[in-house]
Design a protein around this motif. Structure first.
Motif, PDB file in Angstrom:
ATOM      1  N   LYS A 130     -48.725 -22.486  33.465  1.00  0.00           N
ATOM      2  CA  LYS A 130     -50.232 -23.019  33.549  1.00  0.00           C
ATOM      3  C   LYS A 130     -50.626 -24.403  34.339  1.00  0.00           C
ATOM      4  O   LYS A 130     -51.545 -24.477  35.144  1.00  0.00           O
ATOM      5  N   ILE A 131     -49.448 -25.217  33.987  1.00  0.00           N
ATOM      6  CA  ILE A 131     -49.856 -26.573  34.582  1.00  0.00           C
ATOM      7  C   ILE A 131     -49.690 -26.763  36.144  1.00  0.00           C
ATOM      8  O   ILE A 131     -50.351 -27.040  36.829  1.00  0.00           O
ATOM      9  N   LYS A 132     -48.390 -25.830  36.650  1.00  0.00           N
ATOM     10  CA  LYS A 132     -48.294 -25.533  37.918  1.00  0.00           C
ATOM     11  C   LYS A 132     -48.592 -27.066  38.847  1.00  0.00           C
ATOM     12  O   LYS A 132     -49.199 -27.107  39.803  1.00  0.00           O
ATOM     13  N   SER A 133     -47.693 -27.984  38.495  1.00  0.00           N
ATOM     14  CA  SER A 133     -47.860 -29.415  38.988  1.00  0.00           C
ATOM     15  C   SER A 133     -47.622 -29.248  40.645  1.00  0.00           C
ATOM     16  O   SER A 133     -46.914 -28.296  40.990  1.00  0.00           O
ATOM     17  N   ASP A 134     -47.857 -30.346  41.393  1.00  0.00           N
ATOM     18  CA  ASP A 134     -47.778 -30.009  42.770  1.00  0.00           C
ATOM     19  C   ASP A 134     -46.159 -30.417  43.201  1.00  0.00           C
ATOM     20  O   ASP A 134     -46.027 -30.785  44.357  1.00  0.00           O
ATOM     21  N   ASN A 135     -45.486 -30.742  42.210  1.00  0.00           N
ATOM     22  CA  ASN A 135     -44.116 -31.137  42.353  1.00  0.00           C
ATOM     23  C   ASN A 135     -43.242 -30.033  42.722  1.00  0.00           C
ATOM     24  O   ASN A 135     -41.656 -30.144  42.971  1.00  0.00           O
ATOM     25  N   GLY A 136     -43.431 -28.868  42.614  1.00  0.00           N
ATOM     26  CA  GLY A 136     -42.721 -27.645  43.060  1.00  0.00           C
ATOM     27  C   GLY A 136     -41.981 -27.177  41.667  1.00  0.00           C
ATOM     28  O   GLY A 136     -41.224 -26.154  42.097  1.00  0.00           O
ATOM     29  N   LYS A 155     -51.861 -29.938  29.817  1.00  0.00           N
ATOM     30  CA  LYS A 155     -51.722 -31.221  30.784  1.00  0.00           C
ATOM     31  C   LYS A 155     -50.373 -31.958  30.529  1.00  0.00           C
ATOM     32  O   LYS A 155     -49.845 -31.636  29.542  1.00  0.00           O
ATOM     33  N   LEU A 156     -50.209 -32.660  31.500  1.00  0.00           N
ATOM     34  CA  LEU A 156     -48.870 -33.637  31.652  1.00  0.00           C
ATOM     35  C   LEU A 156     -48.809 -34.470  30.407  1.00  0.00           C
ATOM     36  O   LEU A 156     -49.869 -35.011  30.082  1.00  0.00           O
ATOM     37  N   ARG A 157     -47.727 -34.920  30.023  1.00  0.00           N
ATOM     38  CA  ARG A 157     -47.397 -36.004  28.782  1.00  0.00           C
ATOM     39  C   ARG A 157     -47.208 -37.220  29.791  1.00  0.00           C
ATOM     40  O   ARG A 157     -46.018 -37.234  30.157  1.00  0.00           O
ATOM     41  N   ASP A 158     -48.009 -38.128  29.828  1.00  0.00           N
ATOM     42  CA  ASP A 158     -47.976 -39.433  30.827  1.00  0.00           C
ATOM     43  C   ASP A 158     -46.840 -40.114  30.039  1.00  0.00           C
ATOM     44  O   ASP A 158     -46.563 -40.200  28.642  1.00  0.00           O
ATOM     45  N   ASP A 206     -39.746 -20.620  49.878  1.00  0.00           N
ATOM     46  CA  ASP A 206     -40.428 -19.521  48.993  1.00  0.00           C
ATOM     47  C   ASP A 206     -41.878 -20.014  48.628  1.00  0.00           C
ATOM     48  O   ASP A 206     -42.299 -21.534  48.852  1.00  0.00           O
ATOM     49  N   SER A 207     -42.940 -19.418  48.053  1.00  0.00           N
ATOM     50  CA  SER A 207     -44.245 -20.064  47.585  1.00  0.00           C
ATOM     51  C   SER A 207     -43.903 -20.810  46.542  1.00  0.00           C
ATOM     52  O   SER A 207     -42.834 -20.860  45.753  1.00  0.00           O
ATOM     53  N   GLY A 208     -44.870 -21.836  46.580  1.00  0.00           N
ATOM     54  CA  GLY A 208     -44.939 -23.326  45.512  1.00  0.00           C
ATOM     55  C   GLY A 208     -43.685 -23.939  45.636  1.00  0.00           C
ATOM     56  O   GLY A 208     -43.203 -24.435  44.602  1.00  0.00           O
ATOM     57  N   ASN A 209     -43.072 -24.151  46.892  1.00  0.00           N
ATOM     58  CA  ASN A 209     -41.914 -24.825  47.212  1.00  0.00           C
ATOM     59  C   ASN A 209     -41.929 -26.193  46.746  1.00  0.00           C
ATOM     60  O   ASN A 209     -43.055 -26.870  46.978  1.00  0.00           O
TER      61      ASN A 209
END
Length: 529
Positions: free
Chosen positions: A128-134, A185-188, A442-445
């Motif tokens: 769900k969060i799908k962070s930009d870090n791959g 959401k991420l845990r800071d 791959d996608s979302g790499n």
């Protein structure tokens, strides 16, 4: 201060039988391991240790001690075995449905029971969060997750994937508590809570972590056997500072990363009470390209660089016997390895590179900037990139310069597409050829690259994952690697060996760093056992 003056009276009585067997009360002090990995909270990366974001070796080395996964790769390697799970396995011949049953009595470190719903929550949270870090790409083949009672969980996959058990053994699939982690959401910050073999406390100065203290988790139930009660992980600014700490007995072991000079010195001229150990490694280094950047968007420019770079000279000048040239994304000790870049370009040949550029109508010299991180891969990185620049300039086909940045800045800029050419290393999430291909193509790499090859992404990667016998997938990986060598979205440079250095009263060192560069701190102990 010498750590031998530090005593832990609270646990001394509990450890008395062990200390008598291993040789003295001094063994009560925590084992301390040094690292050159840096852990920094930034505006762009406020949650470096959240399993839904973390996707570098340093962060995973924190998470593996504290967050439990359904499976783990056992000492010495091999296929994953149950960890938080009691049993796991595919329930169909097509490798599309994977079922696990949790161990009885499993709890988080605070005593809260763990159920199948917690596993479902944790993995759906990543997706769900799908962070930009791959990070989420490792689990993106999951279609639905079904719970069966309190301890049964079934993963229904979109396509067959024989590598799925390996993915469940990585920290991205760590089991988290709904009370400690939000679903969306991420845990800071640096706090981590889980059910792993250790609990953790972190010391920091401002936004930078300075020490991680891992203490045996009395609530832990799993497949791992702890050989110590307490371990500290201490980040150092560079390998020289870490080496000085080892020599002065301020730390017990240094792992990531020893410099080539340190390895050479410790091997050829051993220091008293310090020993260096070579352990199997699967690290690779490569250049990545933003294929939409004007300077390298033409394939001919990337091909010309591939035809000019002299890997052998680079390795000999910078890394010596600690590395070897690599002509494929898949290293030589992994199934599916081939030499497509050598097959395509042969020995370094500026004349051939010039023809490639001329035939494509590219004016020379081509201006390029080689970007690298100054504090993530070791002291030699700057020298390596200076050598690469010199090779390109010497061909008279490139006007090259180098630019370095700290990892916290570098990684964010790289993902954003700020760099046309950049250097990265890859330590595999699991020792399978899939993990040297999918994270790049791959996608979302992991690279967040604009390069897309539909044949690789839609046909060849899924086809490779259908093979339960991984050797049988080799022909597919050969096809993929030929495509990479022609398109050059990445340019493999070398593969490295791993070394650790430790005080001679520390044992288990040879098991404490596996082929994926995972620190297994529970393997360390004192004495001669």
């Amino acid at each position: 201060m010498n750590r031998k003056t530090l005593v832990l009276p609270a646990v001394a009585g509990l450890l008395a039988p062990l200390l008598a067997a291993c040789g003295g009360s001094e063994d009560a002090r925590a084992i301390t391991v040094g690292t050159t990995d840096q852990f920094i909270v930034t505006e762009d990366a406020p949650a470096p240790l959240d399993p839904a974001y973390a996707y570098d070796t340093g962060a995973w080395n924190i998470l593996r001690q504290t967050v439990q996964t359904l499976l783990h790769v056992p000492r010495g390697g091999g296929e994953p075995v149950p960890e938080a799970a009691q049993t796991c396995g595919f329930s169909d011949k097509a490798s599309e449905s994977y079922r696990c049953t949790l161990r009885s009595g499993l709890t988080f470190a605070d005593g809260t029971p763990i159920t199948a719903e917690d596993v479902k929550f944790s993995i759906e949270r990543v997706l769900k969060i799908k962070s930009d870090n791959g990070t989420a790409a490792l689990l993106s083949n999951i279609d639905t997750i079904e719970t069966q009672g309190t301890d049964g969980i079934v993963f229904h996959l979109k396509t067959p994937d024989a590598t799925f058990p390996y993915k469940l053994s990585t920290p991205v699939a760590g089991i988290l508590s709904k009370d400690k982690y939000a679903a969306d959401k991420l845990r800071d910050g640096f706090d981590v809570d889980g059910s792993g073999p250790y609990t953790m406390k972190v010391e920091h100065e401002g936004d930078k972590a300075t020490r991680f203290v891992f203490t045996k988790n009395p609530a832990y139930k799993g497949d791992i056997t702890l050989r110590n009660d307490k371990v500290e992980l201490r980040p150092f600014a560079d390998s020289d500072a870490m080496g000085a700490a080892l020599e002065h007995d301020d730390i017990d072991m240094m792992a990531r990363s020893l410099s080539q000079k340190q390895i050479k010195d410790l091997t050829e001229t051993p220091k008293e009470k310090i020993r260096v150990t070579e352990v199997p490694g699967l690290e690779i280094r490569y250049l990545g390209f933003n294929t939409e950047a004007p300077s390298v968007e033409q394939k001919a420019v990337r091909q010309a660089m591939a035809a000019v770079v002299d890997r052998g000279a680079l390795v000999n000048l910078v890394y010596g016997p600690t590395a070897e040239p690599l002509y494929s994304l898949i290293p030589s000790s992994i199934t599916g390895h081939a030499t497509p870049f050598f097959d395509e370009y042969g020995e370094p040949d500026p004349a051939r590179a010039a023809k490639i550029l001329k035939d494509a109508g590219v004016k020379t010299p081509v201006k390029v900037t080689l970007n690298y991180t100054t504090d993530h891969y070791g002291a030699e990185t700057a020298k390596e990139f200076e050598a690469l620049k010199n090779q390109l300039v010497a061909s008279e086909l490139f006007d090259a310069k180098v630019q370095g940045a700290e990892w916290s800045t570098f990684r964010t800029a790289q993902k954003r597409g700020d760099y046309a050419v950049y250097g990265l290393g890859w330590f595999p999430d699991y020792p399978d050829p899939d993990n040297y291909i999918a994270p790049f193509l791959d996608s979302g790499n992991f690279l967040n690259t604009p390069y897309v090859n539909e044949t690789v992404r839609e046909k060849l990667i899924p086809r490779s994952r259908r093979q339960a016998d991984r050797n049988a997938a080799s022909p597919v990986y050969a096809q993929i690697q030929k495509i990479i060598a022609k398109d050059v979205p990445v340019l493999p440079l070398w593969q490295g060996k791993q070394y650790v250095a430790a005080r001679d009263d520390l044992n288990g060192v040879e098991y404490a760093l596996n082929t994926s560069s995972d620190l297994l701190l529970w393997e360390l102990g004192r004495g001669t056992a």
